[in-house]
Structure formats: structure tokens, C-alpha cells
Design an enzyme around this catalytic site. Structure first.
Site, short mmCIF file in Angstrom:
data_model
loop_
_atom_site.label_atom_id
_atom_site.label_comp_id
_atom_site.label_asym_id
_atom_site.label_seq_id
_atom_site.Cartn_x
_atom_site.Cartn_y
_atom_site.Cartn_z
N ALA A 11 18.65 96.30 -0.44
CA ALA A 11 18.68 97.12 0.10
C ALA A 11 17.48 97.60 -1.37
CB ALA A 11 18.83 98.56 0.32
N GLY A 12 16.58 96.24 -2.34
CA GLY A 12 15.50 96.47 -3.20
C GLY A 12 13.98 96.76 -2.64
N ASP A 34 24.03 97.34 0.08
CA ASP A 34 23.03 96.57 -0.89
C ASP A 34 24.86 97.16 -1.92
OD1 ASP A 34 20.51 96.89 -3.05
OD2 ASP A 34 22.12 97.31 -3.79
N ARG A 89 11.10 80.61 -10.86
CA ARG A 89 12.05 80.96 -9.80
C ARG A 89 13.33 80.43 -10.26
NH1 ARG A 89 6.96 80.62 -7.13
NH2 ARG A 89 6.14 81.86 -6.19
N HIS A 176 9.21 76.15 -3.11
CA HIS A 176 8.42 77.52 -3.37
C HIS A 176 8.66 77.34 -5.30
CE1 HIS A 176 7.11 80.86 -3.31
NE2 HIS A 176 8.76 81.96 -3.36
#
Ligand code: APR
Length: 311
Positions: A11-12, A34, A89, A176
Site C-alpha cells: 500500500a505504498g 501491507d 531495476r 523492462h
């Protein structure tokens, strides 16, 4: 008819902003999960209290307990650490693999029929891990990356030419990361290919900025990474699935021979509907484009190998 249920784990910044987009569009009831106590409950209640103002009747709760996620139609995984300036990443792989493994294991127990959408980086690797951990058919586990990378490219083209973003269609495939493959011949402005409308140096600059688009935001923010555009991309995928739109978008899907690649999750054009990935489209690519995809695929495959300790 009951409303669809979407669970968002993490839930960031991206998780809560995804909840915001979904709630504003009245797409589903939402459960925010979270590990931090109180935070998802607080954000869930705050967002719920916004609903009378915007006129949306969805229910939003925050929780630390996976029992509350039971029977979700879609589970979104955003849990994990974002990048810091200077990090790639890929640098997140070992930090986030533990987190993604544990949240996917818990979520699948309560929502065995869900479609899982993954946002945590490194994206293609974490999507593969979620597929393995959940044991779901690969069509039901999908990673979000291509919509975001393509939206970045669309933004830069629209700003450069002074045309509506709606007229600009861009297709970014591949892993990505820095090896992603923006397809300039297939991307177009109202049907005119980009390489016919932009001078080569401007097009090259846009391709380069697209590849580094995530890093550009990380270095500006200094703490955390992009969240508005990534979460808008997730919301588009949720809508395509819940409304069974058969929408064609680039996303990270399991490839089984398409584009000459197998056994990995990788950014390809997919058709999204209520069952998840309905099919993968294969563009007619030239040798140079195929070589770039192959290189990107090799990079993703090498990173997927690093998952061994978690499988
Ligand atoms: N279970 C549930 N939530 C967890 C867990 C866990 N085991 N571990 C971490 N989280 C939560 C954190 O408490 C935090 O609230 O994940 C949330 C991540 O939020 P942010 O730190 O704000 O990061 P965000 O910008 O949302 O990015 C998350 O998405 O785009 C990718 O690269 C990004 O991998 C990163 C992920």
C-alpha cells in the site's frame, strides 16, 4: 450483481495510487494489504471517505491480514523496495524476490481463481516468480511494464510534435530495463510511422529518453520511483480484464516460442480479457528489431536464473 474485488499488496506509492485510480473509476471493491500496521487501514479509510465527494460506491479497506483478501478477482503485487538513485531495476532482485515470494504464497491461498498482476521490479523476473509460486496457468499471471514504457514514449512524441497524446501510438517491447525495445517503425502518429514524421536525431533522443524514463524520475525524486504512470497502467489492465475488453497492450507475458523466445516472462503485445492473456500478437519485425529483442530476452533469462534459491 456483486462488484468485482481487487486486492493490492503493498500500500505504498504505487499500490495506494492504483487504489485511487480504480476507486475513482468505480471499477471494483478494493483491499489494500501491507506489512506495516495501520498504514493500509489509514489509507483505505481516507480513500473510502473520498467516495461520497466523487460519487463512487466502491468499498475500500486496508488490512494486514490475508483472510480479508479472500475471493479476489484480481491480485496486484506492488510490495517491495523501489529503486534509489544510481540503482538499476536488477539491483532489486534479491531484496524483492523474498517479499514477492512470501506475498504471492499467502495471496494464492485465499484467491485461487484470481488473475495476478505484478508491478514489483525487476518486473519480468518478479512476474516469473509469481507464476512459479502461485502455480497458476501462465495466462493468469501478467506483469505491467509495456503500457508504462509505451506511455512514456507517447508522452515525449506528443510533446515534441504538439499533438494530442490520443493520436500517438507507441509500442515498447522486451524486458523492462535498459534493454527494452521501442519499435519506431510500428509506432505512429494518427497512422503515420514515427520514422516518417520525426528527424532521425529527434527520434533517437526520444527512444533514449524512453529507455531511461524510469531512471529520470528516480533521480528527480531521490527517494522512491515513479508511481502515477505505473499505477495508471495497472488500472488500465484491471479494467481490460474486468470488462473483458480484449484490449491489446504490451505487457510481460510468458513466451512459448513467440519472437523466438521461450520459458521466460517478457514484454510482448498481448490481448487482455476476463481470462487474462488471451493471445500474444506477433509483429512482423526486421532483423535489427529481432536482434534487439533477442538480446533483451537473454538479459531477462540470465536474471530469471538468479531466482533458483527462491524456487
Ligand atoms: N508484505 C506486504 N507489503 C510489503 C512487504 C510485505 N512482505 N514488504 C514491503 N511491503 C510494502 C512496504 O511496506 C511499502 O508500503 O510495499 C510497499 C512498497 O511501497 P513503496 O516503498 O512506496 O514503493 P513503490 O513506489 O510503491 O514501488 C513498489 O513497484 O514500481 C515498482 O520498482 C518499484 O519494486 C518497486 C515496487
Amino acid at each position: 450483481m456483486s462488484r468485482p474485488k481487487v486486492t493490492i499488496i503493498g500500500a505504498g506509492m504505487t499500490g495506494s495510487t492504483t487504489a485511487h485510480w480504480l476507486a475513482a473509476r468505480e471499477l471494483a471493491d478494493i483491499v489494500l494489504v501491507d506489512i506495516v500496521e495501520g498504514m493500509p487501514q489509514g489509507k483505505g479509510l481516507d480513500l473510502q471517505e473520498a467516495m461520497p465527494i466523487i460519487g463512487s460506491d466502491v468499498r475500500i479497506i486496508g488490512t494486514n491480514d490475508y483472510e480479508d483478501t479472500a475471493g479476489s478477482d484480481i491480485v496486484i503485487i506492488t510490495a517491495g523496495s523501489p529503486r534509489k538513485p544510481g540503482m538499476s531495476r536488477d539491483d532489486l532482485l534479491h531484496i524483492n524476490a523474498k517479499i514477492v515470494k512470501s506475498v504471492a504464497e499467502q495471496a494464492i491461498k485465499y484467491s485461487p481463481d484470481a488473475i495476478f498482476l505484478v508491478l514489483t521490479n525487476p518486473l519480468d523476473v518478479m512476474t516469473y516468480l509469481t507464476w512459479k509460486v502461485t502455480g497458476l496457468p501462465h495466462q493468469r499471471v501478467i506483469g505491467q511494464a509495456g503500457i508504462l514504457d509505451s506511455a512514456r514514449m507517447r508522452t515525449f512524441v506528443a510533446l515534441e510534435l504538439g499533438v494530442s497524446v490520443e493520436n500517438v501510438h507507441c509500442y515498447v517491447l522486451g524486458g523492462h530495463g535498459d534493454s527494452m525495445v521501442p519499435l519506431t517503425r510500428h509506432s505512429n502518429v494518427a497512422g503515420v510511422p514515427l520514422d516518417k514524421i520525426l528527424p532521425p536525431d529527434r527520434l533517437a533522443a526520444i527512444v533514449e529518453r524512453t529507455r531511461k524514463g524510469g531512471g529520470e524520475i528516480v533521480s528527480l525524486l531521490k527517494t522512491g520511483s515513479a508511481f502515477y504512470a505505473p499505477s495508471a497502467a495497472l488500472a488500465q489492465m484491471v479494467e481490460a480484464i474486468l470488462k473483458d475488453k480484449h484490449l491489446i497492450v504490451p505487457a510481460s507475458a510468458y513466451v512459448d516460442g513467440e519472437y523466438g523466445l521461450s520459458g521466460i516472462y517478457f514484454g510482448v503485445p498481448v490481448q487482455l480479457g476476463r481470462q487474462g492473456v488471451e493471445k500474444i500478437l506477433e509483429y512482423d519485425l526486421n532483423d535489427e528489431e529481432m536482434a534487439a529483442l533477442k538480446k533483451s530476452g537473454e538479459h531477462v533469462a540470465a536474471n530469471i536464473k538468479k531466482l533458483e534459491p527462491y524456487l
